[in-house]
Design an enzyme around this catalytic site. Structure first.
Site, short mmCIF file in Angstrom:
data_model
loop_
_atom_site.label_atom_id
_atom_site.label_comp_id
_atom_site.label_asym_id
_atom_site.label_seq_id
_atom_site.Cartn_x
_atom_site.Cartn_y
_atom_site.Cartn_z
N ARG A 167 1.04 -1.68 -0.34
CA ARG A 167 0.28 -0.22 0.30
C ARG A 167 0.77 1.23 0.02
O ARG A 167 0.32 2.09 0.83
CB ARG A 167 -1.00 0.51 0.99
CG ARG A 167 -1.78 -1.34 1.17
CD ARG A 167 -2.86 -0.84 0.11
NE ARG A 167 -3.52 -2.38 0.14
CZ ARG A 167 -3.78 -3.39 -0.94
NH1 ARG A 167 -2.56 -3.36 -1.18
NH2 ARG A 167 -4.18 -4.27 -0.39
N SER A 217 -11.04 -0.86 3.52
CA SER A 217 -10.33 -0.86 4.62
C SER A 217 -9.59 0.06 5.65
O SER A 217 -8.41 0.97 4.26
CB SER A 217 -8.75 -1.59 4.34
OG SER A 217 -10.02 -2.81 3.34
N GLU A 287 -4.61 2.64 6.69
CA GLU A 287 -4.21 2.90 4.49
C GLU A 287 -5.27 3.73 4.64
O GLU A 287 -4.47 4.70 3.22
CB GLU A 287 -5.02 1.39 4.48
CG GLU A 287 -4.97 1.07 3.16
CD GLU A 287 -5.48 0.18 2.40
OE1 GLU A 287 -4.94 -0.93 3.25
OE2 GLU A 287 -5.82 0.03 1.29
C1 LIG Z 1 -15.50 0.13 -0.36
C2 LIG Z 1 -14.45 0.30 -1.07
C3 LIG Z 1 -13.20 -0.99 -1.73
C4 LIG Z 1 -11.58 -1.21 -1.61
N1 LIG Z 1 -10.97 -2.53 -2.11
C5 LIG Z 1 -9.37 -1.83 -2.04
C6 LIG Z 1 -8.92 -3.11 -2.44
O1 LIG Z 1 -9.36 -4.97 -2.08
N2 LIG Z 1 -7.41 -2.77 -2.72
C7 LIG Z 1 -7.01 -1.92 -2.63
O2 LIG Z 1 -5.71 -1.52 -2.46
N3 LIG Z 1 -8.23 -0.75 -2.52
C8 LIG Z 1 -8.91 -0.68 -1.94
N4 LIG Z 1 -9.46 0.18 -1.33
C9 LIG Z 1 -9.02 1.55 -1.52
C10 LIG Z 1 -9.06 2.26 -3.34
O3 LIG Z 1 -10.62 2.18 -4.11
C11 LIG Z 1 -7.50 2.58 -3.64
O4 LIG Z 1 -6.46 2.47 -2.55
C12 LIG Z 1 -6.96 3.09 -4.44
O5 LIG Z 1 -6.33 2.30 -5.74
C13 LIG Z 1 -7.64 4.06 -4.92
O6 LIG Z 1 -7.77 5.12 -6.24
P1 LIG Z 1 -8.41 6.42 -5.95
O7 LIG Z 1 -8.40 7.11 -7.55
O8 LIG Z 1 -9.52 6.51 -5.49
O9 LIG Z 1 -7.56 7.68 -5.40
P2 LIG Z 1 -7.96 9.19 -3.76
O10 LIG Z 1 -8.52 8.28 -2.64
O11 LIG Z 1 -8.04 9.75 -4.87
O12 LIG Z 1 -6.16 9.41 -3.82
C14 LIG Z 1 -5.58 8.34 -3.02
C15 LIG Z 1 -4.39 9.19 -2.79
O13 LIG Z 1 -2.71 8.33 -4.06
C16 LIG Z 1 -3.02 9.70 -4.93
N5 LIG Z 1 -3.45 10.16 -6.35
C17 LIG Z 1 -4.05 10.47 -6.97
N6 LIG Z 1 -4.58 9.83 -7.72
C18 LIG Z 1 -3.32 10.29 -8.17
C19 LIG Z 1 -1.82 10.95 -8.94
N7 LIG Z 1 -2.55 10.61 -10.37
N8 LIG Z 1 -1.42 11.18 -9.30
C20 LIG Z 1 -0.29 11.00 -7.96
N9 LIG Z 1 -1.36 10.71 -6.76
C21 LIG Z 1 -2.65 10.42 -6.86
C22 LIG Z 1 -3.75 10.76 -3.63
O14 LIG Z 1 -3.39 11.44 -3.45
C23 LIG Z 1 -3.86 9.95 -2.31
O15 LIG Z 1 -2.56 10.44 -1.79
C24 LIG Z 1 -11.59 0.30 -1.35
C25 LIG Z 1 -12.38 1.56 -1.00
C26 LIG Z 1 -12.94 1.17 -1.33
C27 LIG Z 1 -14.48 2.66 -0.76
#
Ligand SMILES: Cc1cc2nc3c(=O)[nH]c(=O)nc-3n(C[C@H](O)[C@H](O)[C@H](O)COP(=O)(O)OP(=O)(O)OC[C@H]3O[C@@H](n4cnc5c(N)ncnc54)[C@H](O)[C@@H]3O)c2cc1C
Length: 295
Positions: A167, A217, A287
């Protein structure tokens, strides 16, 4: 800020509207650049103004302070969402959802991204977090990542130089801006890929409280344990603080049962951390990214 940048700014935009937890006060400047050139201009402008800034994708891994955030949030989810298939590679812009990327791979009979189909984030967030599930993680399938540095220059970084770990990755350490990722996949059978994605989706639906807003999580998996199990054994299943609750369905998730504030979530997280430490001697690390002032 200069005119072109101004055109794309929404001032005082409520972060609760752009995060899966549905929590968070306004950010000073919410900016959605449409092209790489505009993004470069925006980054130059916010740095010139000396303001704090961050990039976000789909907002599925964050909880934002009720007071909101100073500075700028740059969202790439809307205009950076193209996905292309080239032989056994899938090339996706940072705002493309993992679902869209996995669907494109499946339609091209390419295997390797089935694990990512149900993760609700976009590519940029997945590179930052080395998103993973059901035994797979980004590290296994990313061939290279195109990033923008703070000075506006771009670089293509090979996957094995991304320092992908549990992560986390170089993106977070060096505050890189992810523009695009290339996934190297293997030829497979479309029906088998679809069936695996469906199976994993059913597992998700049965185990995770997807009917409530959350950020997935809440805690990282501590070495040798499962966070949800430790929380359950500490007697915290269903524990509520204001509108935030330790999910009855999956103790590893803090959910928003309606009207939860960031304060509710942060206090519940603290209570859980203290109780788990007291009972098991294990420190739970979040996380979820907690953003803005929470005291
Ligand atoms: C119901 C649910 C289930 C989930 N299941 C999982 C799972 O099974 N496995 C898992 O790993 N995660 C899971 N997640 C968490 C999440 O979906 C992941 O961490 C995902 O990778 C985050 O992507 P995001 O685009 O929403 O990032 P954001 O929430 O928008 O950002 C997260 C981080 O990434 C950075 N970021 C985003 N885009 C960029 C970019 N283009 N350049 C630089 N930095 C950037 C942001 O600054 C921040 O620090 C889950 C979340 C939910 C709500």
């Amino acid at each position: 800020m200069d005119e072109l940048v101004r055109e794309h700014i929404i001032e005082h935009h409520p972060m609760k509207e752009v995060t899966s937890f549905q929590i968070g006060g306004p950010v000073d400047y919410f900016i959605e650049p449409r092209t790489e050139a505009e993004l470069r201009q925006v980054i130059a402008a916010v740095q010139r103004e000396n303001m704090p800034w961050m990039v976000m994708g789909k907002g599925t891994n964050m909880v934002v302070s009720d007071k909101g955030m100073g500075g700028a949030v740059i969202r790439l989810e809307k205009y950076f969402s193209d996905v292309k298939v080239d032989g056994t590679r899938v090339i996706a812009q940072s705002g493309a959802s993992l679902r869209k990327v996995a669907e494109a791979a499946c339609a091209a009979s390419l295997e390797g991204l089935e694990f990512a189909h149900g993760i609700p984030g976009a590519v940029g967030g997945a590179m930052t977090m080395n998103a993973g599930a059901y035994g797979g993680e980004m590290k296994d399938v990313v061939e290279s990542v195109k990033v923008m540095h703070h000075d506006g220059t771009t670089e293509v970084i090979p996957g094995d130089e991304m320092d992908f770990r549990y992560r986390n990755s170089r993106v977070y350490d060096e505050k890189l801006v992810v523009l695009e990722a290339t996934f190297a996949l293997k030829p497979g059978d479309e029906a088998a890929i679809r069936s695996r994605m469906d199976e994993l989706w059913r597992r998700r639906l049965s185990k995770q409280p997807l009917e409530y807003p959350s950020a997935g999580s809440t805690f990282k998996r501590p070495e040798g344990y499962f966070a949800g199990q430790l929380i359950d054994q500490a007697g915290l299943r269903g524990l509520k603080h204001g509108g935030a609750q330790v999910s009855e369905k999956h103790c590893g998730f803090v959910i928003n049962t309606g009207g939860a504030t960031c304060k509710d979530v942060v206090e519940l997280i603290r209570t859980v951390q203290e109780a788990v430490y007291e009972k098991h001697g294990v420190e739970l690390e979040t996380e979820v990214k907690v953003l803005g002032e929470t005291e």
